[in-house]
Write a protein that holds these residues in place. Structure first.
Motif, short mmCIF file in Angstrom:
data_model
loop_
_atom_site.label_atom_id
_atom_site.label_comp_id
_atom_site.label_asym_id
_atom_site.label_seq_id
_atom_site.Cartn_x
_atom_site.Cartn_y
_atom_site.Cartn_z
N GLY A 32 -0.41 7.41 9.14
CA GLY A 32 -0.56 6.06 8.61
C GLY A 32 -0.97 6.08 7.15
O GLY A 32 -0.48 5.28 6.33
N TYR A 33 -1.84 7.00 6.77
CA TYR A 33 -2.32 7.08 5.39
C TYR A 33 -1.26 7.58 4.41
O TYR A 33 -1.40 7.38 3.21
CB TYR A 33 -3.60 7.94 5.31
CG TYR A 33 -4.85 7.09 5.35
CD1 TYR A 33 -5.16 6.33 6.48
CD2 TYR A 33 -5.71 7.02 4.26
CE1 TYR A 33 -6.28 5.53 6.50
CE2 TYR A 33 -6.84 6.23 4.29
CZ TYR A 33 -7.12 5.48 5.40
OH TYR A 33 -8.24 4.68 5.42
N ARG A 70 0.03 4.44 2.94
CA ARG A 70 -0.91 3.45 2.42
C ARG A 70 -1.02 3.54 0.91
O ARG A 70 -0.92 4.62 0.34
CB ARG A 70 -2.31 3.71 2.99
CG ARG A 70 -2.54 3.09 4.33
CD ARG A 70 -3.93 3.45 4.76
NE ARG A 70 -4.88 2.47 4.27
CZ ARG A 70 -5.22 1.39 4.96
NH1 ARG A 70 -4.67 1.16 6.13
NH2 ARG A 70 -6.09 0.54 4.48
N ASP A 71 -1.28 2.39 0.29
CA ASP A 71 -1.57 2.42 -1.13
C ASP A 71 -3.07 2.62 -1.27
O ASP A 71 -3.87 1.78 -0.88
CB ASP A 71 -1.14 1.10 -1.77
CG ASP A 71 -1.44 1.10 -3.25
OD1 ASP A 71 -1.79 2.18 -3.78
OD2 ASP A 71 -1.30 0.03 -3.88
N LEU A 72 -3.46 3.78 -1.83
CA LEU A 72 -4.89 4.10 -1.86
C LEU A 72 -5.61 3.42 -3.03
O LEU A 72 -6.83 3.41 -3.09
CB LEU A 72 -5.08 5.62 -1.96
CG LEU A 72 -4.48 6.39 -0.77
CD1 LEU A 72 -4.56 7.88 -1.01
CD2 LEU A 72 -5.20 6.03 0.52
N THR A 104 -6.21 0.39 -3.79
CA THR A 104 -6.47 -1.04 -3.58
C THR A 104 -7.90 -1.37 -3.99
O THR A 104 -8.72 -0.47 -4.17
CB THR A 104 -6.31 -1.42 -2.10
OG1 THR A 104 -7.14 -0.56 -1.35
CG2 THR A 104 -4.87 -1.30 -1.65
N SER A 112 -12.96 1.95 0.40
CA SER A 112 -12.15 2.74 1.34
C SER A 112 -12.80 2.85 2.72
O SER A 112 -12.10 3.03 3.71
CB SER A 112 -11.82 4.10 0.77
OG SER A 112 -12.98 4.71 0.32
N ALA A 154 -11.70 -0.30 4.41
CA ALA A 154 -10.27 -0.22 4.71
C ALA A 154 -10.03 0.70 5.91
O ALA A 154 -9.23 0.40 6.79
CB ALA A 154 -9.51 0.30 3.49
N PHE A 160 -8.44 -0.32 9.49
CA PHE A 160 -7.21 0.36 9.92
C PHE A 160 -7.37 0.95 11.32
O PHE A 160 -6.53 0.73 12.20
CB PHE A 160 -6.87 1.45 8.90
CG PHE A 160 -5.77 2.38 9.32
CD1 PHE A 160 -4.46 1.91 9.45
CD2 PHE A 160 -6.02 3.72 9.56
CE1 PHE A 160 -3.44 2.77 9.83
CE2 PHE A 160 -5.00 4.58 9.94
CZ PHE A 160 -3.71 4.10 10.08
N TRP A 181 -1.63 -0.80 14.77
CA TRP A 181 -1.30 0.36 13.93
C TRP A 181 -1.52 1.67 14.67
O TRP A 181 -0.70 2.54 14.71
CB TRP A 181 -2.21 0.37 12.68
CG TRP A 181 -1.66 -0.42 11.55
CD1 TRP A 181 -2.17 -1.57 11.04
CD2 TRP A 181 -0.51 -0.12 10.77
NE1 TRP A 181 -1.40 -2.02 10.00
CE2 TRP A 181 -0.36 -1.13 9.82
CE3 TRP A 181 0.44 0.92 10.81
CZ2 TRP A 181 0.67 -1.14 8.89
CZ3 TRP A 181 1.47 0.91 9.89
CH2 TRP A 181 1.58 -0.11 8.95
N SER A 185 -2.07 8.00 -6.48
CA SER A 185 -1.31 7.50 -5.32
C SER A 185 -0.35 8.56 -4.85
O SER A 185 -0.20 8.81 -3.65
CB SER A 185 -0.51 6.26 -5.69
OG SER A 185 -1.39 5.25 -6.02
N THR A 199 -0.58 10.63 -1.35
CA THR A 199 0.52 10.67 -0.38
C THR A 199 0.81 12.12 0.03
O THR A 199 0.95 12.43 1.21
CB THR A 199 1.78 10.02 -0.99
OG1 THR A 199 1.43 8.69 -1.36
CG2 THR A 199 2.93 10.00 -0.01
#
Ligand code: PFF
Length: 460
Positions: free
Chosen positions: A116-117, A120-122, A124, A128, A131, A135, A141, A299, A303
């Motif tokens: 899932g991560y 994700r856009d980290l 934001t 965290s 978030a 999540f 999810w 980002s 990823t």
């Protein structure tokens, strides 16, 4: 009744085995747990003790698991039966098979978070930790990610040893290594990374304590995937002339190398971004998400990192499922496909409470009424409890019983013949007796002591 399979599959090459077994060893444990254990326990000093535990206890025991598997050419239950016939010792094999499935049930939940991560856009605005909590509490999810991850694992295992497990290990392990190098490069080139490197690499012997040795041993043990019968199963696919010392040695070297590199990746990043090193599986998703959110190119690097984590978890989930599948294939008339689908289905049902225990279902999120707050920390959920019972207790118990079985029931001398094929050169004149002593005395006594100390420490 056992159905001997005349043409039992084998690895196509030593490299195939080494990559698959190293894939099992390298997992969530290496990438998050190892660096922080090291950091919390005096950095380099912990690493040295970890290496000693690995060399003196865990690697000799790894040879025992591989030898048992190759001797019987069977899953853990069948391998024990091949030595002893029908006896209560078969239950030890049963314990291994059950432990593998139980660990898979929650390991795949955490692996699903990693997947899932990746998407994700980290960067934001949301903190965290908030978030992450949101999540993991969202069943819409978490459950599909968990189920999808398990389904992918089933897909690999169903295709068999060569076409499934070995093929994917050959694709994923090099990928994992390249990703690790990329993220490590970014981490050590951040301004301020030196403090992290110093923290990690400078041995602080004033921090050495009994408990730290316990931690180092436990980590070495979990990291090599011992006590679950995965190495018995993987050993059963090794050809008779394979030298177990060499093949097992490579696995240990790879596992250690990647654990050490993970430290080089994580500490510089955490320090350069002004975070505190802390401990615990959820912190990968919290501290590192912050780190990536704040770093140049974050980002993209984030990823890559979560992709790396997902791949590492995937190559560790495959053997966890394979232990149960090999049991079903060896001991029933089921096809590998049916066995893999059924085993995956069981793991899914078993894992649902863990998946829903991070806030989705309040009754599963806090079991302190059942187990208190001492052993597993404040508000332990189902996932913490299952991890403790199977990932810590059952795994260690399985290993002690297996080492007693190999050292005393099968006999260390018989086992040694299997470890060094053709009575050969795999171990020198001294190594044989040393291995015998390790497997009969040092390993079971030390591990049992660790289990008792650990339990007492947790409870008191
Ligand atoms: N060795 C894996 C890790 O370090 O994350 C965990 C593991 C995988 C343990 C497979 C046991 C196992 F059979």
């Amino acid at each position: 009744m056992a159905f001997p399979s005349p043409e039992r599959e084998q690895w196509s090459s030593r490299l195939g085995f080494v990559l698959a077994a190293a894939g099992s060893a390298v997992g969530l444990g290496n990438i998050w747990r190892f660096p922080f254990k090291a950091g919390d326990n005096g950095g380099g000093a912990f690493v040295l003790i970890y290496l000693a535990c690995l060399l003196l206890l865990c690697v000799p025991y790894l040879f025992a698991e591989l030898a048992l598997g190759r001797n019987g050419k069977r899953n853990p239950v069948g391998a024990i039966r091949a030595v002893r016939g029908r006896s209560p010792w078969s239950l030890v094999g049963g314990l291994c098979v059950a432990t593998g499935l139980a660990i898979l049930s929650y390991y795949a939940v955490v692996a699903g978070w990693a997947v899932g991560y990746v998407f994700r856009d980290l960067a934001t605005a949301e903190a965290s930790d908030v978030a992450f909590a949101r999540f993991t509490a969202d069943p819409l999810w978490v459950v599909p990610l968990f189920g999808g991850f398990l389904f992918a694992t089933v897909g690999v295992v169903a295709r068999g040893v060569r076409q499934g497990i070995e093929r994917w290990a050959k694709i994923l392990m090099p990928m994992l290594f390249v990703l690790l190098c990329l993220v490590t490069f970014r981490a050590v080139t951040l301004p301020g990374a030196g403090a992290g490197l110093a923290f990690y690499l400078t041995p602080d012997f004033s921090e050495v304590s009994g408990l730290m040795v316990v931690e180092a041993l436990g980590q070495a043990f979990f990291s090599l995937s011992l006590g679950v019968g995965t190495m018995v199963t993987y050993g059963s696919y090794l050809p008779d002339d394979e030298n177990l010392v060499v093949a097992g040695g490579y696995v240990a070297v790879f596992d250690t190398l990647i654990a050490l590199m993970a430290g080089l990746m994580i500490f510089p990043a955490v320090f350069a971004m002004g975070q505190d090193p802390a401990e615990g599986p959820s912190l990968v998703f919290v501290v590192l998400a912050d780190v990536f959110g704040a770093m140049p190119l974050g980002s993209f690097v984030g990823t890559l990192f979560f992709l790396l984590l997902a791949i590492a978890a995937f190559t560790s989930s495959i053997p966890l499922l394979e232990v149960f599948v090999s049991y079903l294939v060896d001991e029933t008339t089921w096809s590998r496909r049916t066995a893999a689908l059924s085993a995956g289905g069981v793991a899914f049902v078993l894992g649902l409470p863990s998946a829903l225990s991070q806030g989705a279902v309040p009754a599963l999120s806090d079991l302190s009424w059942l187990v208190g707050n001492q052993i597993l920390g404040p508000s332990p959920g189902v996932l913490d409890l299952v991890d403790f019972l199977w990932g810590s207790v059952a795994l260690v118990l399985g290993a002690v019983l297996l080492s007693v079985f190999v050292g005393w029931v099968w006999g260390a001398d018989e086992a040694l013949e299997e470890v060094r094929p053709g009575n050969g050169h795999a171990m020198g004149r001294w190594a044989g007796p040393l291995w015998r002593a390790a497997i009969r005395y040092a390993f079971p006594v030390t591990i049992l002591a660790v289990l008792v100390v650990d339990l007492l420490y947790d409870v008191l």
